[in-house]
Every structure is written in structure tokens, then in C-alpha cells.
Write a protein that holds these residues in place. Structure first.
Motif, PDB file in Angstrom:
ATOM      1  N   UNK A  40      47.246   3.595 -25.361  1.00 48.16           N
ATOM      2  CA  UNK A  40      46.122   3.770 -26.289  1.00 48.16           C
ATOM      3  C   UNK A  40      44.838   4.102 -25.532  1.00 48.16           C
ATOM      4  N   UNK A  41      44.622   3.401 -24.421  1.00 50.97           N
ATOM      5  CA  UNK A  41      43.386   3.581 -23.662  1.00 50.97           C
ATOM      6  C   UNK A  41      43.329   4.940 -22.970  1.00 50.97           C
ATOM      7  N   UNK A  42      44.491   5.490 -22.655  1.00 53.29           N
ATOM      8  CA  UNK A  42      44.534   6.809 -22.006  1.00 53.29           C
ATOM      9  C   UNK A  42      44.439   7.953 -23.001  1.00 53.29           C
ATOM     10  N   UNK A  43      44.559   7.650 -24.266  1.00 59.45           N
ATOM     11  CA  UNK A  43      44.495   8.671 -25.307  1.00 59.45           C
ATOM     12  C   UNK A  43      43.037   9.082 -25.509  1.00 59.45           C
ATOM     13  N   UNK A  44      42.661  10.309 -25.169  1.00 61.15           N
ATOM     14  CA  UNK A  44      41.255  10.724 -25.290  1.00 61.15           C
ATOM     15  C   UNK A  44      40.740  10.734 -26.724  1.00 61.15           C
ATOM     16  N   UNK A  45      41.646  10.682 -27.692  1.00 59.96           N
ATOM     17  CA  UNK A  45      41.222  10.686 -29.092  1.00 59.96           C
ATOM     18  C   UNK A  45      40.777   9.298 -29.555  1.00 59.96           C
ATOM     19  N   UNK A  69      42.799  -1.803 -16.360  1.00 58.05           N
ATOM     20  CA  UNK A  69      41.741  -1.269 -17.218  1.00 58.05           C
ATOM     21  C   UNK A  69      40.480  -1.031 -16.406  1.00 58.05           C
ATOM     22  N   UNK A  70      40.152  -1.974 -15.531  1.00 59.09           N
ATOM     23  CA  UNK A  70      38.946  -1.838 -14.714  1.00 59.09           C
ATOM     24  C   UNK A  70      39.029  -0.643 -13.754  1.00 59.09           C
ATOM     25  N   UNK A  71      40.228  -0.173 -13.465  1.00 60.07           N
ATOM     26  CA  UNK A  71      40.395   0.991 -12.598  1.00 60.07           C
ATOM     27  C   UNK A  71      40.241   2.305 -13.365  1.00 60.07           C
ATOM     28  N   UNK A  72      40.143   2.224 -14.700  1.00 64.51           N
ATOM     29  CA  UNK A  72      39.992   3.416 -15.530  1.00 64.51           C
ATOM     30  C   UNK A  72      38.510   3.736 -15.689  1.00 64.51           C
ATOM     31  N   UNK A  73      38.144   4.969 -15.408  1.00 66.17           N
ATOM     32  CA  UNK A  73      36.725   5.347 -15.423  1.00 66.17           C
ATOM     33  C   UNK A  73      36.069   5.094 -16.779  1.00 66.17           C
ATOM     34  N   UNK A  74      36.768   5.381 -17.855  1.00 64.25           N
ATOM     35  CA  UNK A  74      36.176   5.231 -19.184  1.00 64.25           C
ATOM     36  C   UNK A  74      36.021   3.774 -19.625  1.00 64.25           C
ATOM     37  N   UNK A  99      38.182  -8.877 -13.523  1.00 65.93           N
ATOM     38  CA  UNK A  99      37.156  -8.111 -14.223  1.00 65.93           C
ATOM     39  C   UNK A  99      36.851  -8.566 -15.634  1.00 65.93           C
ATOM     40  N   UNK A 100      37.428  -9.686 -16.079  1.00 67.25           N
ATOM     41  CA  UNK A 100      37.143 -10.177 -17.428  1.00 67.25           C
ATOM     42  C   UNK A 100      35.700 -10.654 -17.532  1.00 67.25           C
ATOM     43  N   UNK A 101      35.139 -10.535 -18.732  1.00 66.30           N
ATOM     44  CA  UNK A 101      33.768 -10.996 -18.977  1.00 66.30           C
ATOM     45  C   UNK A 101      33.704 -12.395 -19.569  1.00 66.30           C
ATOM     46  N   UNK A 102      34.775 -12.784 -20.282  1.00 68.37           N
ATOM     47  CA  UNK A 102      34.744 -14.066 -20.973  1.00 68.37           C
ATOM     48  C   UNK A 102      36.164 -14.420 -21.382  1.00 68.37           C
ATOM     49  N   UNK A 103      36.355 -15.624 -21.948  1.00 67.86           N
ATOM     50  CA  UNK A 103      37.673 -15.981 -22.449  1.00 67.86           C
ATOM     51  C   UNK A 103      37.547 -16.989 -23.585  1.00 67.86           C
ATOM     52  N   UNK A 104      38.581 -17.026 -24.425  1.00 68.95           N
ATOM     53  CA  UNK A 104      38.652 -18.003 -25.514  1.00 68.95           C
ATOM     54  C   UNK A 104      40.036 -18.630 -25.513  1.00 68.95           C
ATOM     55  N   UNK A 105      40.104 -19.832 -26.060  1.00 68.82           N
ATOM     56  CA  UNK A 105      41.370 -20.562 -26.105  1.00 68.82           C
ATOM     57  C   UNK A 105      42.112 -20.330 -27.423  1.00 68.82           C
ATOM     58  N   UNK A 156      28.186  -5.545  -9.842  1.00 67.87           N
ATOM     59  CA  UNK A 156      28.600  -4.926  -8.584  1.00 67.87           C
ATOM     60  C   UNK A 156      30.070  -5.256  -8.372  1.00 67.87           C
ATOM     61  N   UNK A 157      30.896  -4.243  -8.160  1.00 64.56           N
ATOM     62  CA  UNK A 157      32.343  -4.465  -8.125  1.00 64.56           C
ATOM     63  C   UNK A 157      32.982  -4.110  -6.791  1.00 64.56           C
ATOM     64  N   UNK A 158      32.179  -3.741  -5.786  1.00 63.47           N
ATOM     65  CA  UNK A 158      32.754  -3.267  -4.533  1.00 63.47           C
ATOM     66  C   UNK A 158      33.424  -4.372  -3.715  1.00 63.47           C
ATOM     67  N   UNK A 159      33.007  -5.622  -3.891  1.00 61.49           N
ATOM     68  CA  UNK A 159      33.606  -6.733  -3.151  1.00 61.49           C
ATOM     69  C   UNK A 159      34.537  -7.511  -4.072  1.00 61.49           C
ATOM     70  N   UNK A 160      35.656  -7.963  -3.515  1.00 61.92           N
ATOM     71  CA  UNK A 160      36.725  -8.539  -4.332  1.00 61.92           C
ATOM     72  C   UNK A 160      36.372  -9.778  -5.107  1.00 61.92           C
ATOM     73  N   UNK A 161      35.468 -10.613  -4.594  1.00 64.41           N
ATOM     74  CA  UNK A 161      35.141 -11.868  -5.262  1.00 64.41           C
ATOM     75  C   UNK A 161      33.842 -11.789  -6.054  1.00 64.41           C
ATOM     76  N   UNK A 162      33.308 -10.583  -6.243  1.00 63.62           N
ATOM     77  CA  UNK A 162      32.061 -10.408  -6.974  1.00 63.62           C
ATOM     78  C   UNK A 162      32.357 -10.058  -8.425  1.00 63.62           C
ATOM     79  N   UNK A 163      31.810 -10.833  -9.348  1.00 66.26           N
ATOM     80  CA  UNK A 163      31.982 -10.605 -10.775  1.00 66.26           C
ATOM     81  C   UNK A 163      30.586 -10.500 -11.400  1.00 66.26           C
TER      82      UNK A 163
END
Length: 309
Positions: A40-45, A69-74, A99-105, A156-163
Motif C-alpha cells: 500500500x505504501x509503495x503505491x503512488x496512488x 517504512x523509515x527507509x522510504x523517502x515518502x 523510528x516510532x513516535x509514540x505507542x498505545x496499549x 536527526x536520524x543519522x545516528x542509531x540511538x537518536x530519536x
């Protein structure tokens, strides 16, 4: 807000659709696996504004899906909220690192979901505003432009432990008081950050902060840690508390790592970052220090050292 939900449990997806509809989010697409989500995410439509990912799925887990997903430019910066029934915080930490921003239970609480998605909506609005400004500036001057203010806690995402700063605060809030006591909060101040900001453009400033992030990440490699850029040339890190933690050693390792860039920065006319390490802050069992205050205290400690050297 168009939402993509991914969970291998069709009953849960039906419940999620009901909850989201009740709080005003009706534009939902649901799939049962990571491979379906990627298709679905790769579908340009198709274009999604937010992703809800179950952590525990057969085959491709939600954490691996988040990483892809985080490796996808869009979708490099699209808000991702993880959903989990697991109580282990190890999986949550891995999700934030991916690369997650948040979470819920699970089970889903309607009020909690509404709060999380309101925050996501604010994030989307801010990123759309910035993208609009950058597009306009790029059109006017014919050059790629990154519009960033000095105070802005850009991701900033260049370092592995940076969120992201939001993700780090959300992670700290998930720990609870007892687990938070096992963590120290440490801040780092680039003492000459304003000079760096004035000496270059948005791209150069972010690249410089990314180099600082990599230096901090390397200096903390002996400790389990997460780092976030908080704006104003400041970083906040959470580190597992250990008796042998030495801030002077961390300071020396950061300086050594950044010194490798000295000739490059001199050639570019950009000041070499000067980083000061604040005193490590701890949450007390009885002081009941709130997470935002703990972060603020750590940043203030680093600022004091930056101004006195």
C-alpha cells in the motif's frame, strides 16, 4: 488524516475502526500484515498521514515494518504509533529506536487514542507548514532549502540511538516511576550553536548537529541509551544508571570525535562545535519529579556549564 492500520487480528481491526470512527477519524485503511502494508505504501496512488502498527505480528513484526517504512523517502517522517498488548518495555524501546513516535496499549482506550492522534495531527500540521515554506523558498531561489529555526527540535536520524524529542519524552513517560529511577537523564549543550546557525544554512546546521549527535552516540556506546535533539543546540539523553558513569570521560570522547572535523569546518567557514556535558539527573522515588521537569533540569545543567566555560 488518512490512517493505515496494520494488525494480524481482524477482530481488533474492526474494534479499532469503531473507536477511530467514534472520535472522528473515518478515513482508515486496514491490512493484516507487513507485506500488505508495504504494498500500500509503495503505491503512488495512495498517501497516508499516519500509521498504526501492531508490534507483535507473525512474519514481519511491527518493529521491522517501522524500520522499513523509515527507509522510504515518502514516509521518512510520517507519524508512526505502535500498538502493543505486551508489557515488556524492551519491545517498546526497540520500536522507538526503529523510528516510532509514540505507542498505545491494547485494549484500546478511546480517550488515550484521541489524545495520541491529536498530537499526531499537530505534528502533521507543523510539517505541512514547514514543507510549504521550503517549497516556496526553493522555487524563489532555485536551490534546495531546509527552513529550520534555532529553537526547533528537528528530528536527526543519522545516528542509531537518536530519536525525535517527542518520542524520547513519550518513551520516558512509558517507564513509570520505578523504572524511571533506573535511568539517568543527561543533557549536552553546543556552546557555540548560535554562531554555527548564523554561519550556515538550514542544511549545514542540521548536518552539523547530526555530527554532534554521532559524537554523543559514540561517547555513550558503553551504556544503554537513547538521544534526542531538543533544539537550541541541545541534546537530551536517557542512559541506564551505572556507578561507573563518568561525564568527564564522555566529554573527552565527544571532543576527540568532533576534532576529526576540524579541517572540514575550517574550510567551510563554520565554527567547530564545542559541546558541554551537564550533570546527570535522577528521578527520586519520593520527589515525584515529572518527566518534562527532569528533562528541563538536565538542559539547565548543561547550559550553566556552557556559559561558565
Amino acid at each position: 488524516m488518512r490512517i493505515l492500520a496494520v494488525d494480524d487480528d481482524p477482530v481488533f481491526l474492526m474494534l479499532l475502526e469503531h473507536v477511530l470512527g467514534a472520535i472522528g477519524y473515518a478515513d482508515l485503511v486496514s491490512v493484516n500484515s507487513g507485506s500488505e502494508a508495504l504494498a500500500r505504501l509503495r503505491d503512488p496512488r495512495q498517501k497516508f498521514d499516519c500509521l498504526l502498527l501492531d508490534i507483535e505480528m507473525p512474519g514481519m513484526t511491527g518493529i521491522e515494518l517501522c524500520r522499513r517504512v523509515r527507509a522510504m523517502q515518502n514516509y521518512h517522517t510520517t507519524p508512526i504509533v505502535m500498538i502493543t498488548a505486551m508489557k515488556s518495555l524492551e519491545h517498546v524501546e526497540h520500536a522507538f529506536r526503529a523510528g516510532a513516535n509514540d505507542y498505545v496499549h491494547k485494549p484500546i482506550d478511546e480517550l488515550e487514542m484521541k489524545t495520541r492522534l491529536r498530537m499526531v495531527g499537530d505534528l502533521i500540521d507543523e510539517r505541512r507548514r514547514r514543507a510549504s515554506v521550503e517549497t516556496r523558498l526553493s522555487s524563489d531561489f532555485g536551490l534546495p532549502v531546509v527552513n529550520v529555526t534555532f529553537d526547533e527540535p528537528v528530528t536527526i536520524t543519522e545516528a542509531g540511538s537518536v530519536i525525535s524529542a517527542l518520542a524520547l519524552e513519550n518513551y520516558a513517560l512509558t517507564l513509570g516511576r520505578l523504572r524511571l529511577m533506573g535511568q539517568g537523564v543527561l543533557a549536552f549543550k553546543v556552546a557555540n550553536a548560535e554562531s554555527i546557525y548564523c554561519a550556515t544554512d538550514g542544511v549545514g546546521y542540521i548536518d552539523t548537529m547530526a555530527n554532534v549527535a554521532s559524537a554523543i552516540d559514540g561517547a555513550l556506546k558503553a551504556h544503554n541509551h537513547l538521544i534526542a535533539f531538543a533544539g537550541q543546540g541541545e541534546f537530551v539523553a536517557m542512559v541506564a544508571q551505572r556507578a561507573d558513569f563518568d561525564t568527564d570521560l564522555v566529554q573527552d570522547e565527544i571532543e576527540l570525535a568532533l576534532d576529526r572535523y576540524a579541517q572540514l569546518y575550517k574550510a567551510l567557514g563554520i565554527p567547530l562545535p564545542v559541546v558541554r556535558v551537564g550533570e546527570i539527573q535522577h528521578a527520586g522515588l519520593f520527589t515525584r519529579t515529572a518527566v518534562p521537569q527532569l528533562f528541563a533540569d538536565a538542559r539547565q545543567s548543561a547550559r550553566k556549564l556552557a556559559f561558565t566555560h
